[in-house]
Scaffold this motif. Structure first.
Motif, mmCIF file in Angstrom:
data_model
loop_
_atom_site.group_PDB
_atom_site.id
_atom_site.type_symbol
_atom_site.label_atom_id
_atom_site.label_comp_id
_atom_site.label_asym_id
_atom_site.label_seq_id
_atom_site.Cartn_x
_atom_site.Cartn_y
_atom_site.Cartn_z
ATOM 1 N N LYS A 31 0.826 -1.216 0.000
ATOM 2 C CA LYS A 31 0.000 0.000 0.000
ATOM 3 C C LYS A 31 0.855 1.259 0.000
ATOM 4 O O LYS A 31 0.543 2.242 -0.668
ATOM 5 N N HIS A 32 1.960 1.216 0.726
ATOM 6 C CA HIS A 32 2.842 2.389 0.802
ATOM 7 C C HIS A 32 3.378 2.769 -0.583
ATOM 8 O O HIS A 32 3.397 3.945 -0.942
ATOM 9 N N VAL A 33 3.787 1.783 -1.357
ATOM 10 C CA VAL A 33 4.314 2.063 -2.698
ATOM 11 C C VAL A 33 3.212 2.622 -3.594
ATOM 12 O O VAL A 33 3.420 3.612 -4.298
ATOM 13 N N VAL A 34 2.041 2.016 -3.562
ATOM 14 C CA VAL A 34 0.922 2.496 -4.385
ATOM 15 C C VAL A 34 0.551 3.923 -4.001
ATOM 16 O O VAL A 34 0.397 4.789 -4.862
ATOM 17 N N SER A 39 0.757 9.731 -5.320
ATOM 18 C CA SER A 39 0.754 11.058 -4.705
ATOM 19 C C SER A 39 1.646 12.005 -5.499
ATOM 20 O O SER A 39 2.473 11.586 -6.303
ATOM 21 N N ALA A 40 1.496 13.274 -5.227
ATOM 22 C CA ALA A 40 2.282 14.291 -5.921
ATOM 23 C C ALA A 40 3.497 14.723 -5.109
ATOM 24 O O ALA A 40 4.227 15.609 -5.530
ATOM 25 N N ASP A 48 11.988 7.387 -3.240
ATOM 26 C CA ASP A 48 11.285 8.375 -4.067
ATOM 27 C C ASP A 48 11.912 8.507 -5.450
ATOM 28 O O ASP A 48 11.203 8.694 -6.439
ATOM 29 N N LEU A 49 13.230 8.404 -5.524
ATOM 30 C CA LEU A 49 13.898 8.486 -6.820
ATOM 31 C C LEU A 49 13.533 7.302 -7.712
ATOM 32 O O LEU A 49 13.373 7.454 -8.922
ATOM 33 N N ILE A 50 13.384 6.131 -7.119
ATOM 34 C CA ILE A 50 12.953 4.952 -7.884
ATOM 35 C C ILE A 50 11.548 5.182 -8.443
ATOM 36 O O ILE A 50 11.280 4.914 -9.620
ATOM 37 N N LEU A 51 10.647 5.705 -7.594
ATOM 38 C CA LEU A 51 9.277 5.955 -8.058
ATOM 39 C C LEU A 51 9.239 7.025 -9.145
ATOM 40 O O LEU A 51 8.437 6.937 -10.077
ATOM 41 N N LYS A 52 10.110 8.018 -9.055
ATOM 42 C CA LYS A 52 10.179 9.047 -10.102
ATOM 43 C C LYS A 52 10.592 8.424 -11.439
ATOM 44 O O LYS A 52 10.063 8.789 -12.489
ATOM 45 N N HIS A 64 -2.325 3.507 -18.346
ATOM 46 C CA HIS A 64 -1.724 2.641 -17.340
ATOM 47 C C HIS A 64 -2.289 2.981 -15.966
ATOM 48 O O HIS A 64 -2.761 4.093 -15.735
ATOM 49 N N MET A 65 -2.255 1.991 -15.085
ATOM 50 C CA MET A 65 -2.773 2.194 -13.741
ATOM 51 C C MET A 65 -1.951 1.351 -12.769
ATOM 52 O O MET A 65 -1.596 0.210 -13.075
ATOM 53 N N ILE A 66 -1.653 1.933 -11.616
ATOM 54 C CA ILE A 66 -1.000 1.231 -10.524
ATOM 55 C C ILE A 66 -2.040 1.109 -9.421
ATOM 56 O O ILE A 66 -2.609 2.107 -8.985
#
Length: 79
Positions: A31-34, A39-40, A48-52, A64-66
């Protein structure tokens, strides 16, 4: 743990991008990753850099959807 799930997402997005897929749904159990992906907020941690990077790759993919899935519902992964 969150970083491992984020790294999986990055590998999956790279693979999806290389194959030219569109109209995808990525289901994660963390849930944390999703929540952080959707989020913005913008931080400078490794997580955070990986998610960017994931967002940058997925911005080239149409539709696409996560989303979050319960571990119990993800039977194939855990068998």
């Amino acid at each position: 743990m969150h970083e491992a799930e984020a790294m999986w997402l990055l590998e999956a997005t790279n693979w999806i991008n290389q194959l030219g897929f569109h109209n995808i749904i990525l289901e994660l159990e963390c849930k944390h990753v999703v929540d952080c992906y959707n989020s913005a907020s913008s931080n400078t941690t490794e997580f955070d850099l990986i998610l960017k990077k994931c967002k940058r790759i997925l911005s080239n993919i149409n539709n696409h959807m996560i989303c979050l899935t319960k571990r119990q519902a993800n039977y194939v992964t855990h068998t």
